[in-house]
Design a protein around this motif. Structure first.
Motif, PDB file in Angstrom:
ATOM      1  N   PRO A 219       0.968  -1.385  -0.080  1.00  0.00           N
ATOM      2  CA  PRO A 219       0.087  -0.047   0.180  1.00  0.00           C
ATOM      3  C   PRO A 219       0.840   1.241   0.052  1.00  0.00           C
ATOM      4  O   PRO A 219       1.818   1.468   0.801  1.00  0.00           O
ATOM      5  CB  PRO A 219      -0.949  -0.076   1.420  1.00  0.00           C
ATOM      6  CG  PRO A 219      -0.115  -1.220   2.291  1.00  0.00           C
ATOM      7  CD  PRO A 219       0.467  -2.154   1.148  1.00  0.00           C
ATOM      8  N   LYS A 240      -6.409  -3.502 -11.905  1.00  0.00           N
ATOM      9  CA  LYS A 240      -6.598  -1.921 -11.409  1.00  0.00           C
ATOM     10  C   LYS A 240      -7.418  -1.985 -10.297  1.00  0.00           C
ATOM     11  O   LYS A 240      -7.446  -1.252  -9.337  1.00  0.00           O
ATOM     12  CB  LYS A 240      -6.888  -0.965 -12.495  1.00  0.00           C
ATOM     13  CG  LYS A 240      -8.287  -1.280 -13.243  1.00  0.00           C
ATOM     14  CD  LYS A 240      -8.569  -0.392 -14.211  1.00  0.00           C
ATOM     15  CE  LYS A 240      -9.832  -0.579 -14.879  1.00  0.00           C
ATOM     16  NZ  LYS A 240     -10.369   0.420 -16.014  1.00  0.00           N
ATOM     17  N   ASP A 241      -8.597  -2.832 -10.230  1.00  0.00           N
ATOM     18  CA  ASP A 241      -9.631  -2.778  -9.191  1.00  0.00           C
ATOM     19  C   ASP A 241      -9.286  -3.227  -8.134  1.00  0.00           C
ATOM     20  O   ASP A 241      -9.671  -3.091  -6.767  1.00  0.00           O
ATOM     21  CB  ASP A 241     -11.037  -3.661  -9.853  1.00  0.00           C
ATOM     22  CG  ASP A 241     -11.457  -3.070 -10.996  1.00  0.00           C
ATOM     23  OD1 ASP A 241     -11.350  -1.954 -11.130  1.00  0.00           O
ATOM     24  OD2 ASP A 241     -12.425  -3.887 -11.591  1.00  0.00           O
ATOM     25  N   ARG A 244      -6.030  -0.886  -4.668  1.00  0.00           N
ATOM     26  CA  ARG A 244      -6.338   0.099  -3.567  1.00  0.00           C
ATOM     27  C   ARG A 244      -5.878  -0.091  -2.384  1.00  0.00           C
ATOM     28  O   ARG A 244      -5.351  -1.229  -2.037  1.00  0.00           O
ATOM     29  CB  ARG A 244      -7.999   0.063  -3.358  1.00  0.00           C
ATOM     30  CG  ARG A 244      -8.847   0.230  -4.504  1.00  0.00           C
ATOM     31  CD  ARG A 244     -10.234   0.396  -4.258  1.00  0.00           C
ATOM     32  NE  ARG A 244     -10.552  -0.240  -3.030  1.00  0.00           N
ATOM     33  CZ  ARG A 244     -11.433  -1.552  -3.092  1.00  0.00           C
ATOM     34  NH1 ARG A 244     -11.765  -1.893  -4.236  1.00  0.00           N
ATOM     35  NH2 ARG A 244     -11.798  -1.937  -2.009  1.00  0.00           N
ATOM     36  N   ASP A 245      -5.329   0.959  -1.792  1.00  0.00           N
ATOM     37  CA  ASP A 245      -4.725   0.752  -0.377  1.00  0.00           C
ATOM     38  C   ASP A 245      -5.416  -0.026   0.776  1.00  0.00           C
ATOM     39  O   ASP A 245      -4.547  -0.929   1.564  1.00  0.00           O
ATOM     40  CB  ASP A 245      -4.326   2.387   0.182  1.00  0.00           C
ATOM     41  CG  ASP A 245      -3.147   2.761  -0.368  1.00  0.00           C
ATOM     42  OD1 ASP A 245      -2.667   2.174  -1.359  1.00  0.00           O
ATOM     43  OD2 ASP A 245      -2.704   4.130  -0.040  1.00  0.00           O
ATOM     44  N   ASP A 246      -6.871   0.085   0.812  1.00  0.00           N
ATOM     45  CA  ASP A 246      -7.421  -0.802   1.787  1.00  0.00           C
ATOM     46  C   ASP A 246      -7.274  -2.279   1.350  1.00  0.00           C
ATOM     47  O   ASP A 246      -7.279  -2.948   2.121  1.00  0.00           O
ATOM     48  CB  ASP A 246      -8.895  -0.331   1.879  1.00  0.00           C
ATOM     49  CG  ASP A 246      -9.722  -0.504   0.571  1.00  0.00           C
ATOM     50  OD1 ASP A 246      -9.224  -0.370  -0.622  1.00  0.00           O
ATOM     51  OD2 ASP A 246     -11.023  -0.666   0.708  1.00  0.00           O
ATOM     52  N   VAL A 247      -7.426  -2.542  -0.165  1.00  0.00           N
ATOM     53  CA  VAL A 247      -7.241  -3.979  -0.254  1.00  0.00           C
ATOM     54  C   VAL A 247      -5.805  -4.515   0.006  1.00  0.00           C
ATOM     55  O   VAL A 247      -5.574  -5.465   0.455  1.00  0.00           O
ATOM     56  CB  VAL A 247      -7.553  -4.137  -1.834  1.00  0.00           C
ATOM     57  CG1 VAL A 247      -7.146  -5.628  -2.431  1.00  0.00           C
ATOM     58  CG2 VAL A 247      -8.832  -3.853  -2.145  1.00  0.00           C
ATOM     59  N   VAL A 318     -13.097  -6.133   2.405  1.00  0.00           N
ATOM     60  CA  VAL A 318     -12.832  -5.533   1.125  1.00  0.00           C
ATOM     61  C   VAL A 318     -13.087  -6.599   0.094  1.00  0.00           C
ATOM     62  O   VAL A 318     -12.904  -6.662  -1.414  1.00  0.00           O
ATOM     63  CB  VAL A 318     -11.190  -5.508   0.976  1.00  0.00           C
ATOM     64  CG1 VAL A 318     -10.762  -4.510   1.943  1.00  0.00           C
ATOM     65  CG2 VAL A 318     -10.531  -6.879   1.347  1.00  0.00           C
TER      66      VAL A 318
END
Length: 334
Positions: A219, A240-241, A244-247, A318
């Protein structure tokens, strides 16, 4: 290598399947692709999945060349039809009788084989009557060009309708090929229960979420050079999906679990999808031969109920679970 029955049939496949989406004919050179196929065979993988649309038919050709000389009866070769191919004209797409019957011949020529073990509808075609599609598939089977029929990314209602027609036509629809991983669990609510009822297995793609579940993406950090997320020829868009930093933060919470088990994070991810009894096989790709052996080592790993609970807790909310996201295009692609 462990082997599992595919659907309600007597046909067995290796539970680790070598797939060449985004690699053969595009991301990696042909000699590396051939080395990766040899590594798959050395690891005990006997099942190979491709599609005519991968690299606009080039992936099938590379796989056919790589498998040349192998005993055909010892392999399970899968391919697919639906997406545009060749010059991508108005009939070079979809699941019409014309496209299916022409496409199977093209695939067999490129794969250098007289038949495929499984011929799959790569998506549902809303512009062709399902009866026409299934009759064409039945004719492919009766001609000896495919042994079984499968589909990819069909929802529960589509599976039910296709299975009923296949049964009426005397052929076996035995598999569905959906995306499935710790981060993408949309098949669990509707598709899997329906498939269990009908005798259809899942052959899952992207069990490592396009490499995200390996833990190599941190992240807030720059993506590693040479990784799929850095590949502008298709890999970056596919991944790309999940970037994300939370994932990515949630994925890092899986590292201690894998470490305690003495396995890699990728092996943990592949082993996790194989804990689902409706999953017959997990498709893994590779951009270099050593990745194949590592992924193949996930075969036979059993995760305890406690470990599965810890994995769920680590990933948290997530994971994508909405069954409505099992989608085929509303119209054929141009």
């Amino acid at each position: 290598m462990e082997f599992r029955y595919l659907g309600n049939s007597g046909f067995k496949i290796s539970e680790i399947i070598y797939g060449n989406w985004l690699t053969h004919g595009s991301q990696v050179e042909n000699d590396i692709a051939t080395q990766s196929v040899r590594a798959a065979l050395d690891a005990g993988i006997t099942t190979f999945d491709t599609a005519d649309a991968y690299a606009n038919t080039a992936a099938e050709e590379v796989l056919g060349d790589a498998l040349a000389g192998e005993r055909r009866a010892s392999l399970e070769i899968f391919t697919k039809v639906y997406w545009p191919t060749g010059p991508k004209g108005h009939n070079d797409v979809g699941l019409s009788r014309k496209h299916i019957l022409e496409s199977i011949d093209g695939s067999l020529g490129r794969l250098r084989t007289d038949y495929v073990d499984l011929y799959q509808a790569h998506r549902y075609d809303s512009e062709t009557p399902l009866e026409e599609t299934m009759q064409a598939f039945a004719d492919v089977v009766r001609a000896g060009k495919a042994l079984y029929i499968g589909v990819s990314e069909w929802n529960a209602d589509q599976l039910r309708a296709g299975h009923a027609l296949a049964k009426d036509l005397g052929i076996q629809l035995i598999s569905n090929q959906p995306q499935y991983s710790l981060l993408w669990r949309v098949i669990e609510k509707d598709v899997v229960p329906t498939s269990v009822e009908l005798g259809i297995s899942q052959i899952v793609w992207s069990p490592v979420a396009q490499g995200v579940l390996t833990g190599k993406y941190q992240p807030g950090a720059q993506v590693p050079a040479g990784s799929r997320a850095a590949d502008e020829k298709g890999g970056a868009n596919a991944i790309k999906d999940f970037m994300r930093d939370d994932v990515l933060t949630a994925v890092q919470r899986l590292a201690p679990i894998a470490g305690e088990l003495g396995i890699t994070m990728a092996q943990l991810a592949v082993a996790w999808v194989l804990q689902n009894p409706n999953v017959a096989g997990a498709i893994v790709g590779a951009s270099r031969p050593e990745q194949v052996a590592s992924n193949a080592a996930a075969s036979g790993i059993v995760l305890s109920a406690d470990v599965l609970a810890r994995i769920d807790e680590a990933v948290g909310d997530v994971s994508v679970t909405d069954p409505a996201l099992t989608l085929s295009p509303a119209r054929r692609p141009a």
